[in-house]
Design a protein around this motif. Structure first.
Motif, short mmCIF file in Angstrom:
data_model
loop_
_atom_site.label_atom_id
_atom_site.label_comp_id
_atom_site.label_asym_id
_atom_site.label_seq_id
_atom_site.Cartn_x
_atom_site.Cartn_y
_atom_site.Cartn_z
N MET A 1 0.82 -1.21 0.00
CA MET A 1 0.00 0.00 0.00
C MET A 1 0.86 1.27 0.00
O MET A 1 0.57 2.24 -0.67
CB MET A 1 -0.93 -0.01 1.22
N TYR A 2 1.92 1.25 0.80
CA TYR A 2 2.81 2.41 0.87
C TYR A 2 4.19 2.08 0.31
O TYR A 2 5.16 2.77 0.65
CB TYR A 2 2.95 2.89 2.32
N ARG A 3 4.26 1.10 -0.57
CA ARG A 3 5.55 0.72 -1.13
C ARG A 3 6.15 1.83 -2.00
O ARG A 3 7.35 1.86 -2.23
CB ARG A 3 5.41 -0.57 -1.95
N PHE A 4 5.28 2.76 -2.46
CA PHE A 4 5.78 3.85 -3.29
C PHE A 4 6.75 4.75 -2.51
O PHE A 4 7.54 5.48 -3.10
CB PHE A 4 4.62 4.69 -3.84
N LEU A 5 6.69 4.68 -1.16
CA LEU A 5 7.60 5.49 -0.35
C LEU A 5 9.06 5.05 -0.53
O LEU A 5 9.97 5.80 -0.17
CB LEU A 5 7.22 5.41 1.13
N LEU A 6 9.26 3.85 -1.05
CA LEU A 6 10.62 3.36 -1.28
C LEU A 6 11.16 3.77 -2.65
O LEU A 6 12.32 3.49 -2.95
CB LEU A 6 10.65 1.83 -1.16
N SER A 7 10.33 4.46 -3.42
CA SER A 7 10.81 4.91 -4.73
C SER A 7 11.82 6.04 -4.54
O SER A 7 11.86 6.71 -3.51
CB SER A 7 9.63 5.41 -5.58
N ARG A 8 12.65 6.26 -5.55
CA ARG A 8 13.71 7.27 -5.47
C ARG A 8 13.13 8.66 -5.21
O ARG A 8 13.65 9.43 -4.40
CB ARG A 8 14.51 7.26 -6.78
N GLN A 9 12.04 8.97 -5.88
CA GLN A 9 11.42 10.28 -5.74
C GLN A 9 10.97 10.53 -4.30
O GLN A 9 11.24 11.59 -3.72
CB GLN A 9 10.24 10.41 -6.69
N TRP A 10 10.30 9.54 -3.72
CA TRP A 10 9.77 9.74 -2.37
C TRP A 10 10.86 9.66 -1.30
O TRP A 10 10.75 10.29 -0.26
CB TRP A 10 8.65 8.73 -2.10
N VAL A 11 11.89 8.91 -1.54
CA VAL A 11 13.01 8.90 -0.60
C VAL A 11 13.65 10.28 -0.54
O VAL A 11 13.96 10.80 0.54
CB VAL A 11 14.06 7.84 -1.02
N ILE A 12 13.80 10.93 -1.71
CA ILE A 12 14.37 12.29 -1.74
C ILE A 12 13.45 13.27 -1.03
O ILE A 12 13.90 14.11 -0.23
CB ILE A 12 14.62 12.72 -3.21
N VAL A 13 12.15 13.19 -1.31
CA VAL A 13 11.19 14.09 -0.65
C VAL A 13 11.24 13.93 0.86
O VAL A 13 11.23 14.91 1.62
CB VAL A 13 9.77 13.83 -1.18
N THR A 14 11.29 12.69 1.32
CA THR A 14 11.31 12.43 2.77
C THR A 14 12.59 12.95 3.41
O THR A 14 12.56 13.55 4.49
CB THR A 14 11.17 10.92 3.02
N LEU A 15 13.73 12.73 2.75
CA LEU A 15 15.00 13.21 3.29
C LEU A 15 15.03 14.73 3.36
O LEU A 15 15.52 15.31 4.34
CB LEU A 15 16.16 12.69 2.43
N VAL A 16 14.51 15.40 2.33
CA VAL A 16 14.47 16.87 2.34
C VAL A 16 13.59 17.36 3.49
O VAL A 16 13.93 18.32 4.20
CB VAL A 16 13.95 17.40 0.99
N ALA A 17 12.45 16.71 3.70
CA ALA A 17 11.57 17.09 4.80
C ALA A 17 12.25 16.91 6.14
O ALA A 17 12.16 17.78 7.02
CB ALA A 17 10.28 16.27 4.73
N LEU A 18 12.95 15.77 6.31
CA LEU A 18 13.65 15.52 7.57
C LEU A 18 14.77 16.53 7.80
O LEU A 18 15.10 16.86 8.94
CB LEU A 18 14.21 14.10 7.58
N LEU A 19 15.37 17.01 6.71
CA LEU A 19 16.44 18.01 6.83
C LEU A 19 15.88 19.38 7.16
O LEU A 19 16.47 20.13 7.95
CB LEU A 19 17.23 18.06 5.52
N LEU A 20 14.74 19.72 6.57
CA LEU A 20 14.17 21.05 6.79
C LEU A 20 13.71 21.27 8.22
O LEU A 20 13.82 22.39 8.74
CB LEU A 20 12.98 21.26 5.83
N ILE A 21 13.22 20.23 8.87
CA ILE A 21 12.66 20.41 10.21
C ILE A 21 13.70 20.95 11.19
O ILE A 21 13.47 21.99 11.84
CB ILE A 21 12.03 19.10 10.71
#
Length: 277
Positions: A1-21
């Motif tokens: 269901m959430y396997r798309f989070l392992l895609s390259r695009q979403w990994v980058i988005v997640t890392l950027v979010a974790l860095l911004l906080i």
């Protein structure tokens, strides 16, 4: 269901979010510290201005850096002006905070032979910046000056570049150590920003009292950064749910289209074959 989070695009988005906080949280604390510094500065200025006047020699001495807690203290000095070593300080703003001109800096020779620099106020720059301007004459004879005690200016603190090769008797920074070399007598560290007596014709224009009421927008900026930091994970969750919904809808549409195609194929297979002649 959430396997798309392992895609390259979403990994980058997640890392950027974790860095911004943490970056935004740190920026918020930076603005908070600036707010606290401004409040403390205002309190220091107010208390210094309200303190009783003291002789300048109680706070300053030749070669001594003025402590920050003595800044803006009201001091008095009695002596005679040494107009032969008078200079002007370039690129200074008038009380209207728009007009650019000079500060008039004149050594005051005290009774013991030492001197102290006195910022007598602001004058217009005029049209020719290569010549020494027409400076209102300093009072003659013995005078008593009252003013705010200020620390020597440096490039590191003021941000003003100490430009070399200026026209004669023009300087960029008010610094007693540098002026001691020119004056030829010991000068007390720091300088006096004159408040009294007021010039009879209003020139030079006395430097206004520093603002100690405004606290600036730093606290508002701090809160904004923290709100941005809180919004990042919320936005991330919203994007994830939207992506999951869009993918689910796309999958459902594909399944429906596949079902319709299969049904059409089945109808074609079961259709009767017309008899021959």
């Amino acid at each position: 269901m959430y396997r798309f989070l392992l895609s390259r695009q979403w990994v980058i988005v997640t890392l950027v979010a974790l860095l911004l906080i943490p970056v935004m949280i740190k920026l918020g604390f930076w603005q908070l510290h600036r707010h606290e510094h401004k409040v403390a500065q205002n309190q220091l200025i107010a208390s210094s201005l309200a303190a009783r006047p003291v002789p300048v020699s109680e706070l300053a001495a030749p070669g001594r850096t003025l402590p920050h807690h003595d800044m803006w203290r009201t001091v008095t000095a009695t002596g005679t002006y040494d107009t032969a070593h008078e200079v002007v300080v370039r690129q200074r703003t008038a009380a209207d905070e728009q007009s650019i001109g000079y500060y008039v800096l004149t050594p005051l020779v005290l009774g013991d032979g030492r001197g102290v620099l006195v910022n007598r106020g602001w004058i217009s720059a005029g049209n020719d910046l290569t010549k020494f301007p027409d400076v209102p004459a300093a009072p003659r004879g013995k005078v008593t000056v009252t003013g705010r005690m200020m620390a020597d200016e440096t490039t590191a603190v003021s941000g003003i570049k100490d430009t070399r090769g200026l026209p004669p008797r023009q300087i960029m920074l008010i610094n007693s150590k540098e002026q001691t070399k020119r004056v030829g007598r010991p000068l007390l560290g720091g300088y006096i920003e004159q408040t009294r007596p007021e010039p009879s014709d209003g020139k030079p224009e006395l430097v206004p009292e520093p603002d100690h009421d405004s606290i600036g927008p730093h606290m508002a900026y701090a809160i904004q950064w923290w709100l941005f930091a809180a919004a990042v994970p919320v936005g991330w969750v919203v994007l994830v749910r939207r992506e999951r919904r869009d993918r689910a809808e796309a999958t459902a549409e594909e399944a429906a289209e596949a079902g319709e195609t299969a049904a059409e194929d089945a109808d074609e297979d079961t259709a009767p074959v017309p008899a021959g002649p």
